[in-house]
Design a protein around this motif. Structure first.
Motif, PDB file in Angstrom:
ATOM      1  N   ALA A  43      -3.726 -13.143  82.182  1.00 38.13           N
ATOM      2  CA  ALA A  43      -2.295 -13.415  82.185  1.00 38.13           C
ATOM      3  C   ALA A  43      -1.773 -13.725  80.789  1.00 38.13           C
ATOM      4  N   ARG A  44      -2.601 -14.311  79.951  1.00 38.70           N
ATOM      5  CA  ARG A  44      -2.165 -14.745  78.629  1.00 38.70           C
ATOM      6  C   ARG A  44      -3.193 -14.351  77.573  1.00 38.70           C
ATOM      7  N   PRO A  45      -2.758 -13.696  76.501  1.00 35.20           N
ATOM      8  CA  PRO A  45      -3.703 -13.347  75.434  1.00 35.20           C
ATOM      9  C   PRO A  45      -4.243 -14.584  74.710  1.00 35.20           C
ATOM     10  N   GLU A  46      -3.538 -15.710  74.805  1.00 30.94           N
ATOM     11  CA  GLU A  46      -3.994 -16.940  74.160  1.00 30.94           C
ATOM     12  C   GLU A  46      -5.351 -17.399  74.706  1.00 30.94           C
ATOM     13  N   LEU A  47      -5.666 -16.987  75.921  1.00 27.97           N
ATOM     14  CA  LEU A  47      -6.956 -17.349  76.494  1.00 27.97           C
ATOM     15  C   LEU A  47      -8.093 -16.808  75.644  1.00 27.97           C
ATOM     16  N   MET A  48      -7.919 -15.622  75.114  1.00 26.21           N
ATOM     17  CA  MET A  48      -8.967 -15.049  74.261  1.00 26.21           C
ATOM     18  C   MET A  48      -9.069 -15.815  72.943  1.00 26.21           C
ATOM     19  N   ASP A  49      -7.946 -16.316  72.440  1.00 26.74           N
ATOM     20  CA  ASP A  49      -7.980 -17.161  71.236  1.00 26.74           C
ATOM     21  C   ASP A  49      -8.782 -18.430  71.507  1.00 26.74           C
ATOM     22  N   LEU A  50      -8.579 -19.021  72.692  1.00 29.23           N
ATOM     23  CA  LEU A  50      -9.304 -20.226  73.074  1.00 29.23           C
ATOM     24  C   LEU A  50     -10.802 -19.955  73.149  1.00 29.23           C
ATOM     25  N   LEU A  51     -11.181 -18.846  73.768  1.00 29.40           N
ATOM     26  CA  LEU A  51     -12.600 -18.507  73.885  1.00 29.40           C
ATOM     27  C   LEU A  51     -13.214 -18.200  72.519  1.00 29.40           C
ATOM     28  N   ALA A  52     -12.451 -17.563  71.639  1.00 24.64           N
ATOM     29  CA  ALA A  52     -12.944 -17.286  70.288  1.00 24.64           C
ATOM     30  C   ALA A  52     -13.153 -18.600  69.532  1.00 24.64           C
ATOM     31  N   SER A  53     -12.241 -19.536  69.700  1.00 19.90           N
ATOM     32  CA  SER A  53     -12.394 -20.852  69.070  1.00 19.90           C
ATOM     33  C   SER A  53     -13.617 -21.570  69.614  1.00 19.90           C
ATOM     34  N   ALA A  54     -13.837 -21.476  70.917  1.00 19.67           N
ATOM     35  CA  ALA A  54     -15.008 -22.097  71.530  1.00 19.67           C
ATOM     36  C   ALA A  54     -16.293 -21.495  70.970  1.00 19.67           C
ATOM     37  N   GLU A  55     -16.315 -20.181  70.784  1.00 24.47           N
ATOM     38  CA  GLU A  55     -17.506 -19.535  70.221  1.00 24.47           C
ATOM     39  C   GLU A  55     -17.765 -20.017  68.802  1.00 24.47           C
ATOM     40  N   ARG A  56     -16.698 -20.178  68.002  1.00 18.95           N
ATOM     41  CA  ARG A  56     -16.857 -20.693  66.638  1.00 18.95           C
ATOM     42  C   ARG A  56     -17.386 -22.130  66.666  1.00 18.95           C
ATOM     43  N   LEU A  57     -16.871 -22.940  67.563  1.00 18.60           N
ATOM     44  CA  LEU A  57     -17.319 -24.320  67.683  1.00 18.60           C
ATOM     45  C   LEU A  57     -18.788 -24.368  68.108  1.00 18.60           C
ATOM     46  N   LEU A  58     -19.165 -23.540  69.075  1.00 16.53           N
ATOM     47  CA  LEU A  58     -20.556 -23.499  69.508  1.00 16.53           C
ATOM     48  C   LEU A  58     -21.481 -23.051  68.379  1.00 16.53           C
ATOM     49  N   ALA A  59     -21.033 -22.089  67.590  1.00 19.47           N
ATOM     50  CA  ALA A  59     -21.840 -21.631  66.460  1.00 19.47           C
ATOM     51  C   ALA A  59     -22.005 -22.750  65.432  1.00 19.47           C
ATOM     52  N   ALA A  60     -20.949 -23.535  65.233  1.00 21.13           N
ATOM     53  CA  ALA A  60     -20.996 -24.615  64.250  1.00 21.13           C
ATOM     54  C   ALA A  60     -21.854 -25.788  64.711  1.00 21.13           C
ATOM     55  N   THR A  61     -21.908 -26.044  66.016  1.00 20.72           N
ATOM     56  CA  THR A  61     -22.670 -27.187  66.517  1.00 20.72           C
ATOM     57  C   THR A  61     -24.090 -26.827  66.901  1.00 20.72           C
ATOM     58  N   GLY A  62     -24.417 -25.559  66.847  1.00 23.25           N
ATOM     59  CA  GLY A  62     -25.770 -25.149  67.192  1.00 23.25           C
ATOM     60  C   GLY A  62     -26.090 -25.477  68.630  1.00 23.25           C
ATOM     61  N   ASN A  63     -27.214 -26.126  68.849  1.00 25.77           N
ATOM     62  CA  ASN A  63     -27.662 -26.454  70.197  1.00 25.77           C
ATOM     63  C   ASN A  63     -27.158 -27.803  70.684  1.00 25.77           C
ATOM     64  N   ALA A  64     -26.289 -28.460  69.943  1.00 27.93           N
ATOM     65  CA  ALA A  64     -25.861 -29.809  70.322  1.00 27.93           C
ATOM     66  C   ALA A  64     -25.275 -29.853  71.727  1.00 27.93           C
TER      67      ALA A  64
END
Length: 131
Positions: free
Chosen positions: A86-107
Motif C-alpha cells: 500500500a505504501r512505498p515507505e514500507l520498503m524504506d523502513l525495511l531497507a533501514s532495518a537491514e542497514r541497522l541489522l548489518a551495523a549491529t551484527g549478531n546483537a
C-alpha cells in the motif's frame, strides 16, 4: 511522540501505540516474507502459497492482517485479487532495518528476549569470536 527534554527518554508511551502495532504486524516471519515478495510486484494468494510453501488458509490470514494494518491493498480482477504494498515507505523502513541489522551484527539474534539463536548457539559464537 513527546520527548522529555532533560534526559531524552520518552515521556509517554501512548504515542507509541501505532508504532508498536506496525512493528508487531511485521514481526511475524510469514508476514515479513509476504511483504518482501510483494516488494517485487503484485501477487495473488495462490501465488504466495506456491512461493512460500504454506497452506492457503495460513497465507490468507497473514495477508488479511497486513491488509487490516493498511500495509497491503487488494486489486480485484474478476474472481481474483492481486495484492500489492500500500505504501512505498514500507520498503524504506525495511531497507533501514537491514542497514541497522548489518551495523549491529549478531546483537539482535543474540538478544536473550527476542533473539533467534539458542543459548548453545550464542555460547559457540562467543567462543568463535574470542579466537
Amino acid at each position: 511522540m513527546t520527548m522529555n527534554s532533560t534526559d531524552g527518554c520518552l515521556a509517554s508511551s501512548t504515542g507509541l501505540d501505532p508504532a508498536v502495532a506496525l512493528f508487531h504486524s511485521l514481526s511475524d516471519a510469514t508476514r515479513l516474507a509476504i511483504v518482501q515478495r510483494l516488494a517485487c510486484g503484485e501477487a495473488r494468494v495462490v501465488d504466495l502459497v506456491a512461493e512460500l510453501g504454506m497452506a492457503q488458509s495460513t497465507v490468507s490470514a497473514h495477508v488479511a492482517c497486513l491488509r487490516d494494518c493498511a500495509l497491503v491493498v487488494g486489486r480485484p480482477q474478476g474472481r481474483q485479487v492481486f495484492y500489492s504494498l500500500a505504501r512505498p515507505e514500507l520498503m524504506d523502513l525495511l531497507a533501514s532495518a537491514e542497514r541497522l541489522l548489518a551495523a549491529t551484527g549478531n546483537a539482535v539474534a543474540l538478544c536473550p528476549n527476542y533473539g533467534t539463536d539458542t543459548p548453545a548457539d550464542a555460547a559457540e559464537e562467543t567462543k568463535e569470536s574470542a579466537r
